[in-house]
Design a protein around this motif. Structure first.
Motif, PDB file in Angstrom:
ATOM      1  N   ASN A 234      31.233  42.314  24.466  1.00  0.00           N
ATOM      2  CA  ASN A 234      31.158  43.592  25.173  1.00  0.00           C
ATOM      3  C   ASN A 234      31.097  43.394  26.684  1.00  0.00           C
ATOM      4  OD1 ASN A 234      29.376  45.941  26.380  1.00  0.00           O
ATOM      5  ND2 ASN A 234      30.320  46.733  24.534  1.00  0.00           N
ATOM      6  N   THR A 235      30.241  42.481  27.117  1.00  0.00           N
ATOM      7  CA  THR A 235      30.098  42.288  28.567  1.00  0.00           C
ATOM      8  C   THR A 235      31.385  41.708  29.159  1.00  0.00           C
ATOM      9  OG1 THR A 235      29.027  40.145  28.161  1.00  0.00           O
ATOM     10  CG2 THR A 235      27.588  42.022  28.524  1.00  0.00           C
ATOM     11  N   MET A 236      32.000  40.761  28.461  1.00  0.00           N
ATOM     12  CA  MET A 236      33.244  40.172  28.976  1.00  0.00           C
ATOM     13  C   MET A 236      34.384  41.192  28.983  1.00  0.00           C
ATOM     14  SD  MET A 236      33.495  36.309  27.464  1.00  0.00           S
ATOM     15  CE  MET A 236      34.529  35.702  28.801  1.00  0.00           C
ATOM     16  N   PHE A 237      34.479  41.945  27.910  1.00  0.00           N
ATOM     17  CA  PHE A 237      35.568  42.906  27.793  1.00  0.00           C
ATOM     18  C   PHE A 237      35.490  43.935  28.919  1.00  0.00           C
ATOM     19  CE2 PHE A 237      37.939  46.414  25.763  1.00  0.00           C
ATOM     20  CZ  PHE A 237      39.079  45.723  25.379  1.00  0.00           C
ATOM     21  N   LYS A 238      34.287  44.423  29.185  1.00  0.00           N
ATOM     22  CA  LYS A 238      34.122  45.412  30.262  1.00  0.00           C
ATOM     23  C   LYS A 238      34.380  44.782  31.630  1.00  0.00           C
ATOM     24  CE  LYS A 238      30.964  48.467  27.749  1.00  0.00           C
ATOM     25  NZ  LYS A 238      29.532  48.639  27.383  1.00  0.00           N
ATOM     26  N   LEU A 239      33.963  43.526  31.797  1.00  0.00           N
ATOM     27  CA  LEU A 239      34.265  42.832  33.056  1.00  0.00           C
ATOM     28  C   LEU A 239      35.776  42.695  33.222  1.00  0.00           C
ATOM     29  CD1 LEU A 239      33.773  41.130  35.578  1.00  0.00           C
ATOM     30  CD2 LEU A 239      33.102  39.226  34.117  1.00  0.00           C
ATOM     31  N   GLY A 240      36.448  42.333  32.143  1.00  0.00           N
ATOM     32  CA  GLY A 240      37.906  42.201  32.202  1.00  0.00           C
ATOM     33  C   GLY A 240      38.578  43.510  32.585  1.00  0.00           C
ATOM     34  N   GLU A 241      38.089  44.610  32.029  1.00  0.00           N
ATOM     35  CA  GLU A 241      38.658  45.924  32.356  1.00  0.00           C
ATOM     36  C   GLU A 241      38.416  46.306  33.813  1.00  0.00           C
ATOM     37  OE1 GLU A 241      38.482  48.425  28.148  1.00  0.00           O
ATOM     38  OE2 GLU A 241      36.870  48.648  29.593  1.00  0.00           O
ATOM     39  N   SER A 242      37.323  45.771  34.379  1.00  0.00           N
ATOM     40  CA  SER A 242      37.000  46.143  35.763  1.00  0.00           C
ATOM     41  C   SER A 242      37.994  45.542  36.757  1.00  0.00           C
ATOM     42  CB  SER A 242      35.572  45.729  36.124  1.00  0.00           C
ATOM     43  OG  SER A 242      35.485  44.340  36.359  1.00  0.00           O
ATOM     44  N   PHE A 243      38.783  44.546  36.317  1.00  0.00           N
ATOM     45  CA  PHE A 243      39.781  43.962  37.219  1.00  0.00           C
ATOM     46  C   PHE A 243      40.744  45.049  37.700  1.00  0.00           C
ATOM     47  CE2 PHE A 243      39.869  39.107  36.195  1.00  0.00           C
ATOM     48  CZ  PHE A 243      38.492  39.078  36.275  1.00  0.00           C
ATOM     49  N   TYR A 244      41.142  45.911  36.749  1.00  0.00           N
ATOM     50  CA  TYR A 244      42.077  46.980  37.118  1.00  0.00           C
ATOM     51  C   TYR A 244      41.441  47.942  38.100  1.00  0.00           C
ATOM     52  CZ  TYR A 244      44.803  51.221  36.967  1.00  0.00           C
ATOM     53  OH  TYR A 244      45.515  52.321  37.330  1.00  0.00           O
ATOM     54  N   LYS A 245      40.190  48.280  37.829  1.00  0.00           N
ATOM     55  CA  LYS A 245      39.486  49.241  38.690  1.00  0.00           C
ATOM     56  C   LYS A 245      39.385  48.699  40.118  1.00  0.00           C
ATOM     57  CE  LYS A 245      35.228  51.896  38.778  1.00  0.00           C
ATOM     58  NZ  LYS A 245      33.838  51.893  38.300  1.00  0.00           N
ATOM     59  N   ILE A 246      39.021  47.423  40.220  1.00  0.00           N
ATOM     60  CA  ILE A 246      38.906  46.810  41.541  1.00  0.00           C
ATOM     61  C   ILE A 246      40.274  46.753  42.216  1.00  0.00           C
ATOM     62  CG2 ILE A 246      38.445  44.608  42.715  1.00  0.00           C
ATOM     63  CD1 ILE A 246      36.123  44.282  40.665  1.00  0.00           C
ATOM     64  N   ALA A 247      41.298  46.362  41.456  1.00  0.00           N
ATOM     65  CA  ALA A 247      42.652  46.301  42.025  1.00  0.00           C
ATOM     66  C   ALA A 247      43.052  47.675  42.575  1.00  0.00           C
ATOM     67  CB  ALA A 247      43.649  45.814  40.974  1.00  0.00           C
ATOM     68  N   SER A 248      42.747  48.736  41.816  1.00  0.00           N
ATOM     69  CA  SER A 248      43.085  50.091  42.282  1.00  0.00           C
ATOM     70  C   SER A 248      42.355  50.418  43.577  1.00  0.00           C
ATOM     71  CB  SER A 248      42.682  51.145  41.248  1.00  0.00           C
ATOM     72  OG  SER A 248      43.276  50.880  40.038  1.00  0.00           O
ATOM     73  N   GLN A 249      41.053  50.113  43.589  1.00  0.00           N
ATOM     74  CA  GLN A 249      40.258  50.389  44.791  1.00  0.00           C
ATOM     75  C   GLN A 249      40.812  49.660  46.009  1.00  0.00           C
ATOM     76  OE1 GLN A 249      36.270  49.186  43.786  1.00  0.00           O
ATOM     77  NE2 GLN A 249      35.758  51.083  42.722  1.00  0.00           N
ATOM     78  N   ARG A 250      41.399  48.503  45.752  1.00  0.00           N
ATOM     79  CA  ARG A 250      41.924  47.685  46.855  1.00  0.00           C
ATOM     80  C   ARG A 250      43.405  47.954  47.092  1.00  0.00           C
ATOM     81  NH1 ARG A 250      37.925  45.460  49.459  1.00  0.00           N
ATOM     82  NH2 ARG A 250      39.368  43.904  50.256  1.00  0.00           N
ATOM     83  N   ASN A 251      43.924  48.993  46.443  1.00  0.00           N
ATOM     84  CA  ASN A 251      45.352  49.343  46.573  1.00  0.00           C
ATOM     85  C   ASN A 251      46.288  48.202  46.183  1.00  0.00           C
ATOM     86  OD1 ASN A 251      45.073  52.040  47.500  1.00  0.00           O
ATOM     87  ND2 ASN A 251      44.351  51.195  49.454  1.00  0.00           N
ATOM     88  N   ILE A 252      45.868  47.427  45.178  1.00  0.00           N
ATOM     89  CA  ILE A 252      46.724  46.353  44.689  1.00  0.00           C
ATOM     90  C   ILE A 252      47.465  46.865  43.460  1.00  0.00           C
ATOM     91  CG2 ILE A 252      46.759  44.053  43.636  1.00  0.00           C
ATOM     92  CD1 ILE A 252      44.066  43.552  45.173  1.00  0.00           C
ATOM     93  N   SER A 253      48.767  46.766  43.480  1.00  0.00           N
ATOM     94  CA  SER A 253      49.533  47.159  42.310  1.00  0.00           C
ATOM     95  C   SER A 253      50.219  45.916  41.761  1.00  0.00           C
ATOM     96  CB  SER A 253      50.572  48.215  42.714  1.00  0.00           C
ATOM     97  OG  SER A 253      51.382  48.489  41.606  1.00  0.00           O
ATOM     98  N   ASP A 254      50.002  45.652  40.483  1.00  0.00           N
ATOM     99  CA  ASP A 254      50.537  44.427  39.886  1.00  0.00           C
ATOM    100  C   ASP A 254      50.732  44.681  38.395  1.00  0.00           C
ATOM    101  OD1 ASP A 254      50.892  41.333  39.922  1.00  0.00           O
ATOM    102  OD2 ASP A 254      49.456  41.717  38.310  1.00  0.00           O
TER     103      ASP A 254
END
Lengths: 313, 313
Positions: A234-254
């Motif tokens: 659970n903790t890893m899966f949610k951390l993995g999902e947060s990569f997208y959230k951080i990328a969005s916040q940083r205006n990174i599109s990939d």
């Protein structure tokens, strides 16, 4: 094929759910329809709002009650048989639908599955499987991602077998590579539970066990099935999902980071029960709901849960 | 102040280590020098290769043996007292150096610390702390990230106190926010160990416990101290570090993602022992070694380990 969807479950329900269902309905294969469960008047209005075709492949089933996100699962289910979750499991148990999906109370979905369609005989504990996008393409199945915070070695070993069958039939991978999440590559590494699970997985000739993997390999494409306890998962899966959230916040599109968005798969199946039950994030958006329905169709077509039952019988 | 560095530990030792030391030496404060431990002739030659100033602030101490990455920690330490790790702990114990850093065998570093400078009285188990960059700036301290794969609730509760003192003195945060990594925000969520740890942390009036946090909050800036067991901590920490690796592979450059690179801090302290011991990744590059030395200096200046001892006495 009928896919039931809980219209009332989720932080943005029923609006986001109905919108997602309308999106999915526009692209459904001919033989598939959606059974939308919820307060009839409310759902009807939303279907109109989102422009659902009157002759569409969406059927409405009324459910007067709703189980809130914070309610106690067992209590809520017994007190609210006419809740959308209660009705969904009734339809699933009776075979009127081939899958039931909800973004509502996860605990109630888990308990509902155990009480209605029940665990497959021989399953120690059903678990929740998450899809982890891999940098090499496709997804790995990670299990458990939250149903069982405390796991015994035998449970982890069984997750490996269940995940292997699921990956084989739902993803079409001939000999899925099964790895144990651990804190080192050597087999004597890790917690007592992980060490014992390693031996059990190694001894299971029915799976293609490739040994331990580490946290840094999560997205690396080295495994098709990632075995772990529901706490670590659970903790890893949610951390993995947060990569997208951080990328969005940083205006990174990939294109790869976009796949770490929970919306891209939209749901997580409960595995080890006699039917197709898929749960989604509480925050599910219409796109997530649409993709969850696609996953449900794929899973029904794969017949994975019957294959799991056959393997254990 | 003297900082000892193991020249022989790490996948790219001794070359990468010596290069990192030379880089660090060029920027050292006046009162600081580095004690480089390893095979004298080899290290001497590398110092010349990397252009170290003859009159530099680098002192050489010979150690004839090397403990390999794969050796059994306890056995290796007793059989090789003249290994670079053995000599490093001897110097640390005798007070000839104020910190000892190595990218070598992590187990040997841990055991070496326990056998030489020993645990602080009252510490149940020393742990390894990792620095997690936060999107709001700065770092959170996560502990344990790998020393104790199996933890009791009392150990987790103590990690919270130790981490709080460390963050206060090394990062200068007045009342560090301490959070427990868990699989839900409600206090009854999680494994049996996490549930019990939650109560103990809540009852500790010496820390600013803010409750549970979830995997998605790892980088979110909501906590200064992240409490978890060494299994969960290790897998999450390595997953977090993989963010940078994936970004590099995808040619993404971003100031925050760059901070998820292990090189940016370069080392992880062992906390709960009577001295400053810092371990680095086996793959440490010269830049990582340079940054590990900076961390060691900061930690010596903070006096964090004596503050931890005072708090427990």
């Amino acid at each position: 094929m009928k896919i039931a969807v809980d219209a009332m479950g989720g932080d943005f329900a029923p609006d986001a759910i109905v919108e997602g269902v309308v999106m999915a309905a526009a692209e459904l294969p001919e033989q598939v329809s959606i059974v939308l469960i919820g307060k009839q008047a409310v759902v009807q209005e939303l279907l109109q709002k989102h422009g659902a075709d009157a002759a569409a492949n969406i059927e409405l089933v009324n459910a007067d009650d709703v189980i809130d996100m914070s309610e106690h699962p067992t209590k809520a289910l017994s007190q609210k048989p006419n809740s959308s979750i209660g009705v969904g499991f009734k339809l699933l148990k009776e075979g009127q639908v081939q899958a039931f999906c909800s973004a509502g109370n996860t605990g109630a979905m888990h308990v509902g599955a155990l009480f209605s369609i029940k665990s497959i005989e021989g399953i120690l504990r059903p678990c929740i499987a998450g899809f982890v996008p891999q940098i090499t393409g496709g997804h790995a199945v990670m299990l458990d991602i939250g149903a069982n915070a405390d796991c015994k070695p035998e449970m982890l070993a069984q997750f490996g077998q269940v995940g292997s069958i699921y990956a084989q039939y739902t993803f079409g991978i001939e000999k899925p590579r099964v790895a144990l999440m651990n804190i080192g590559s050597e087999e004597q590494k890790g917690s007592l539970v992980a060490q014992a699970a390693h031996q059990l997985l190694k001894d299971n000739r029915k799976i293609n066990f490739i040994g331990n993997m580490e946290g840094g390999d999560f997205f690396a494409g080295i495994a098709d099935v990632i075995v772990t306890d529901g706490f670590t998962g659970n903790t890893m899966f949610k951390l993995g999902e947060s990569f997208y959230k951080i990328a969005s916040q940083r205006n990174i599109s990939d294109t790869f980071l976009d796949k770490t968005n929970y919306e891209s798969v939209g749901g997580s199946p409960i595995l080890g029960v006699n039917g197709n039950v898929i749960i989604a994030h509480g925050i599910s958006s219409p796109l997530a709901i649409k993709n969850m329905i696609s996953l449900a169709i794929r899973q029904v077509e794969s017949g994975a849960y019957t294959k799991i039952a056959q393997a254990l019988s």
